[in-house]
Motif scaffolding. Sequence first.
Motif, PDB file in Angstrom:
ATOM      1  N   TYR A   1      24.355 -21.177  60.752  1.00 39.57           N
ATOM      2  CA  TYR A   1      23.362 -22.210  61.031  1.00 39.57           C
ATOM      3  C   TYR A   1      24.058 -23.243  61.896  1.00 39.57           C
ATOM      4  O   TYR A   1      25.204 -23.620  61.626  1.00 39.57           O
ATOM      5  CB  TYR A   1      22.864 -22.871  59.730  1.00 39.57           C
ATOM      6  CG  TYR A   1      21.887 -22.031  58.967  1.00 39.57           C
ATOM      7  CD1 TYR A   1      20.518 -22.133  59.204  1.00 39.57           C
ATOM      8  CD2 TYR A   1      22.321 -21.154  57.985  1.00 39.57           C
ATOM      9  CE1 TYR A   1      19.610 -21.378  58.492  1.00 39.57           C
ATOM     10  CE2 TYR A   1      21.412 -20.388  57.264  1.00 39.57           C
ATOM     11  CZ  TYR A   1      20.065 -20.500  57.519  1.00 39.57           C
ATOM     12  OH  TYR A   1      19.168 -19.750  56.815  1.00 39.57           O
TER      13      TYR A   1
ATOM     14  N   LEU B   1      18.818 -21.871  62.194  1.00 36.71           N
ATOM     15  CA  LEU B   1      19.312 -20.511  62.087  1.00 36.71           C
ATOM     16  C   LEU B   1      19.898 -20.024  63.405  1.00 36.71           C
ATOM     17  O   LEU B   1      19.285 -20.155  64.465  1.00 36.71           O
ATOM     18  CB  LEU B   1      18.168 -19.585  61.645  1.00 36.71           C
ATOM     19  CG  LEU B   1      18.507 -18.119  61.418  1.00 36.71           C
ATOM     20  CD1 LEU B   1      19.499 -17.965  60.275  1.00 36.71           C
ATOM     21  CD2 LEU B   1      17.234 -17.335  61.141  1.00 36.71           C
TER      22      LEU B   1
ATOM     23  N   PHE C   1      22.758 -13.861  62.742  1.00 36.33           N
ATOM     24  CA  PHE C   1      22.933 -13.439  61.356  1.00 36.33           C
ATOM     25  C   PHE C   1      22.718 -11.940  61.233  1.00 36.33           C
ATOM     26  O   PHE C   1      22.197 -11.299  62.135  1.00 36.33           O
ATOM     27  CB  PHE C   1      21.981 -14.206  60.426  1.00 36.33           C
ATOM     28  CG  PHE C   1      20.535 -13.793  60.517  1.00 36.33           C
ATOM     29  CD1 PHE C   1      20.011 -12.837  59.649  1.00 36.33           C
ATOM     30  CD2 PHE C   1      19.691 -14.354  61.461  1.00 36.33           C
ATOM     31  CE1 PHE C   1      18.675 -12.462  59.733  1.00 36.33           C
ATOM     32  CE2 PHE C   1      18.356 -13.985  61.552  1.00 36.33           C
ATOM     33  CZ  PHE C   1      17.844 -13.031  60.686  1.00 36.33           C
TER      34      PHE C   1
ATOM     35  N   ALA D   1      15.579 -14.996  57.232  1.00 38.70           N
ATOM     36  CA  ALA D   1      16.192 -16.139  56.554  1.00 38.70           C
ATOM     37  C   ALA D   1      15.419 -17.421  56.810  1.00 38.70           C
ATOM     38  O   ALA D   1      14.563 -17.485  57.698  1.00 38.70           O
ATOM     39  CB  ALA D   1      17.626 -16.300  57.059  1.00 38.70           C
ATOM     40  N   CYS D   2      15.757 -18.434  56.049  1.00 43.83           N
ATOM     41  CA  CYS D   2      15.218 -19.777  56.296  1.00 43.83           C
ATOM     42  C   CYS D   2      15.624 -20.178  57.715  1.00 43.83           C
ATOM     43  O   CYS D   2      16.752 -19.941  58.134  1.00 43.83           O
ATOM     44  CB  CYS D   2      15.804 -20.779  55.304  1.00 43.83           C
ATOM     45  SG  CYS D   2      15.414 -20.407  53.589  1.00 43.83           S
ATOM     46  N   THR D   3      14.718 -20.788  58.439  1.00 45.56           N
ATOM     47  CA  THR D   3      14.975 -21.139  59.832  1.00 45.56           C
ATOM     48  C   THR D   3      15.620 -22.509  59.980  1.00 45.56           C
ATOM     49  O   THR D   3      16.502 -22.699  60.809  1.00 45.56           O
ATOM     50  CB  THR D   3      13.667 -21.091  60.635  1.00 45.56           C
ATOM     51  OG1 THR D   3      13.084 -19.793  60.469  1.00 45.56           O
ATOM     52  CG2 THR D   3      13.912 -21.353  62.104  1.00 45.56           C
ATOM     53  N   ARG D   4      15.194 -23.478  59.154  1.00 43.30           N
ATOM     54  CA  ARG D   4      15.695 -24.853  59.276  1.00 43.30           C
ATOM     55  C   ARG D   4      16.043 -25.403  57.892  1.00 43.30           C
ATOM     56  O   ARG D   4      15.304 -25.190  56.937  1.00 43.30           O
ATOM     57  CB  ARG D   4      14.662 -25.747  59.946  1.00 43.30           C
ATOM     58  CG  ARG D   4      14.393 -25.331  61.383  1.00 43.30           C
ATOM     59  CD  ARG D   4      13.307 -26.155  62.045  1.00 43.30           C
ATOM     60  NE  ARG D   4      13.071 -25.668  63.395  1.00 43.30           N
ATOM     61  CZ  ARG D   4      13.742 -26.079  64.474  1.00 43.30           C
ATOM     62  NH1 ARG D   4      14.668 -26.990  64.356  1.00 43.30           N
ATOM     63  NH2 ARG D   4      13.476 -25.573  65.661  1.00 43.30           N
TER      64      ARG D   4
ATOM     65  N   CYS E   1      23.848 -24.802  52.039  1.00 42.96           N
ATOM     66  CA  CYS E   1      24.202 -25.024  53.446  1.00 42.96           C
ATOM     67  C   CYS E   1      24.153 -26.502  53.799  1.00 42.96           C
ATOM     68  O   CYS E   1      25.078 -27.026  54.434  1.00 42.96           O
ATOM     69  CB  CYS E   1      23.277 -24.231  54.360  1.00 42.96           C
ATOM     70  SG  CYS E   1      23.541 -22.446  54.277  1.00 42.96           S
TER      71      CYS E   1
ATOM     72  N   CYS F   1      16.052 -18.598  50.006  1.00 44.04           N
ATOM     73  CA  CYS F   1      15.514 -17.881  51.167  1.00 44.04           C
ATOM     74  C   CYS F   1      15.226 -16.436  50.801  1.00 44.04           C
ATOM     75  O   CYS F   1      14.294 -15.838  51.308  1.00 44.04           O
ATOM     76  CB  CYS F   1      16.499 -17.938  52.333  1.00 44.04           C
ATOM     77  SG  CYS F   1      16.792 -19.604  52.962  1.00 44.04           S
TER      78      CYS F   1
END
Length: 159
Positions: free
Chosen positions: A57, A66, A69, A74-77, A85, A109
Amino acid sequence: MAEDLTITRNTSKEEQYQSIIPQIEALLYGETDFIANLANVTAALKEQFNWFWIGFYLVKQDELVLGPFQGPVACTRIKKGKGVCGASWEQAATIIVPDVDAFPGHIACATASKSEIVLPLIVNGEVMGVLDVDSEVLGKFDDTDKAYLEQVISIILNR
């Protein structure tokens, strides 16, 4: 270097890191594109260790966004201070979480993730991103992972 890796299995975690790190150095040698290098590092580490998820990230304005990966979507923000994180970013420190369900404010996520290690990428005293690694196994990460993954980050940042 050819883009083939020699993957070692059935050896200790330390021996696996000692095998993959010189290959990562060779893979990145002469390549100056930061995103390309992050992408190849995630692929090499995923291939070697078969972790559930690994990726970067990058800090963009007031959140982690993101980057390259390997693994499920996955979670973007992620906001500063949120989840593992965001906490690593805020503290500028490596965080090892043996059980993500026990981590206050953990961002799920992927529900299959059970343990996690997050390491900051620090340049000139500022966190510019984090390396996030998740496992579907509780207690997967330890100080061996911390030491060798910090070495990987140093290789990336010194290109």
